[in-house]
Enzyme design. Structure first.
Site, PDB file in Angstrom:
ATOM      1  N   PRO A  99       0.762  -1.252   0.000  1.00 34.28           N
ATOM      2  CA  PRO A  99       0.000   0.000   0.000  1.00 34.28           C
ATOM      3  C   PRO A  99       0.795   1.305   0.000  1.00 34.28           C
ATOM      4  O   PRO A  99       0.814   2.042   0.981  1.00 34.28           O
ATOM      5  CB  PRO A  99      -0.820  -0.120   1.280  1.00 34.28           C
ATOM      6  CG  PRO A  99       0.052  -0.913   2.195  1.00 34.28           C
ATOM      7  CD  PRO A  99       0.769  -1.895   1.308  1.00 34.28           C
ATOM      8  N   CYS A 100       1.378   1.648  -1.126  1.00 32.10           N
ATOM      9  CA  CYS A 100       2.113   2.906  -1.204  1.00 32.10           C
ATOM     10  C   CYS A 100       1.178   4.113  -1.090  1.00 32.10           C
ATOM     11  O   CYS A 100       1.618   5.210  -0.769  1.00 32.10           O
ATOM     12  CB  CYS A 100       2.946   2.976  -2.479  1.00 32.10           C
ATOM     13  SG  CYS A 100       2.038   2.663  -3.978  1.00 32.10           S
TER      14      CYS A 100
END
Length: 152
Positions: A99-100
């Protein structure tokens, strides 16, 4: 006893050797743990990742849904620079599962997403930043009137 259980009841039941209770959150935790293990393996086996990028993506997996961190905090944790962390985010081959989108600028603004960083108000947010915002909203993150994430 009612159909719903409190956290105290779950703790009490969990400490009993004969209790076999599974709650929805227990199932979600197991699913999340399984998914995390899957992505840790994919990160480890990816043929083109540098050791630094592997560390960044592993660290990202520790940011839970509905929570966020900053480029600066990630850089401090990894003994690196915020720019290096941002570059790793830009080239994340596992997004959105790694999850950037949960990494924000130090001032709690969205910062960049998918390599796009538009700071000037006259340039607008851009489609990728809108996508980042929507992903965070879907996870329960809230924003103030200035478009910055609520909380610290």
């Amino acid at each position: 006893m009612t159909a719903t259980t409190t956290s105290e009841q779950r703790v009490s039941a969990a400490s009993s050797p004969t209790a076999e209770t599974t709650t929805k959150s227990d199932t979600k935790t197991t699913d999340t743990s399984t998914q995390t293990q899957k992505y840790l393996r994919r990160i480890s086996l990816h043929p083109t990742l540098t050791p630094f990028r592997r560390r960044v993506y592993r660290a990202l997996l520790s940011v839970p849904e509905g929570r966020w961190t900053t480029y600066s905090a990630m850089a401090t944790y990894l003994n690196s620079s915020a720019r290096a962390v941002g570059n790793a985010m830009r080239t994340n081959p596992f997004a959105p599962e790694v999850p950037c989108h949960r990494v924000l600028a130090a001032d709690r603004s969205l910062g960049g997403y998918k390599g796009e960083w538009k700071v000037s108000k006259h340039l607008g947010n851009g489609k990728f930043r809108d996508e980042k915002r929507l992903r965070l909203l879907d996870e329960g993150v809230t924003f103030d009137g200035d478009g910055k994430v609520d909380g610290y």
